[in-house]
Design a protein around this motif. Structure first.
Motif, PDB file in Angstrom:
ATOM      1  N   UNK A 131       0.844  -1.192   0.000  1.00 36.30           N
ATOM      2  CA  UNK A 131       0.000   0.000   0.000  1.00 36.30           C
ATOM      3  C   UNK A 131       0.882   1.245   0.000  1.00 36.30           C
ATOM      4  N   UNK A 132       1.847   1.276   0.887  1.00 35.38           N
ATOM      5  CA  UNK A 132       2.711   2.443   1.026  1.00 35.38           C
ATOM      6  C   UNK A 132       3.492   2.744  -0.252  1.00 35.38           C
ATOM      7  N   UNK A 133       3.867   1.698  -1.003  1.00 38.32           N
ATOM      8  CA  UNK A 133       4.611   1.881  -2.241  1.00 38.32           C
ATOM      9  C   UNK A 133       3.709   2.145  -3.445  1.00 38.32           C
ATOM     10  N   UNK A 180      -9.169   0.084  -5.497  1.00 34.95           N
ATOM     11  CA  UNK A 180      -9.955  -0.915  -6.226  1.00 34.95           C
ATOM     12  C   UNK A 180      -9.388  -2.316  -6.014  1.00 34.95           C
ATOM     13  N   UNK A 181      -8.061  -2.433  -6.036  1.00 33.45           N
ATOM     14  CA  UNK A 181      -7.428  -3.725  -5.799  1.00 33.45           C
ATOM     15  C   UNK A 181      -7.676  -4.191  -4.372  1.00 33.45           C
ATOM     16  N   UNK A 182      -7.592  -3.285  -3.410  1.00 36.92           N
ATOM     17  CA  UNK A 182      -7.857  -3.639  -2.012  1.00 36.92           C
ATOM     18  C   UNK A 182      -9.288  -4.144  -1.857  1.00 36.92           C
ATOM     19  N   UNK A 183     -10.224  -3.502  -2.548  1.00 36.71           N
ATOM     20  CA  UNK A 183     -11.618  -3.957  -2.510  1.00 36.71           C
ATOM     21  C   UNK A 183     -11.730  -5.376  -3.065  1.00 36.71           C
ATOM     22  N   UNK A 184     -11.007  -5.657  -4.136  1.00 36.76           N
ATOM     23  CA  UNK A 184     -11.000  -7.009  -4.706  1.00 36.76           C
ATOM     24  C   UNK A 184     -10.383  -8.030  -3.768  1.00 36.76           C
TER      25      UNK A 184
END
Length: 74
Positions: A25-27, A33-37
């Motif tokens: 996440x930090x990078x 959207x990817x986190x939601x997936x």
């Protein structure tokens, strides 16, 4: 647990190298959207609900963080 999650994520998001960083996440490797997936994938696979308070960088920066969160919520 980490290996199972890594396998799931590689199948679902083949364009992302989840092993390349422990600051996904930090990078900027993972976007919202990817986190939601990822949340949907983990919820369906492990039968868990990921509450809003768990959606923090610490839990999503690495496969280890994801595995720790899944184990906590299982």
């Amino acid at each position: 647990m980490e290996e199972k999650i890594l396998e799931l994520l590689k199948d679902e998001f083949p364009e992302i190298d989840f092993e390349a960083s422990d600051a996904l996440v930090d990078d900027g490797i993972l976007d919202s959207l990817t986190i939601t997936g990822i949340i949907a994938t983990l919820s369906m696979e492990f039968g868990i609900t990921i509450p809003y308070e768990e959606i923090i960088e610490e839990n999503f920066n690495s496969v280890k963080g994801l595995a720790d969160m899944v184990e906590r919520l299982s």
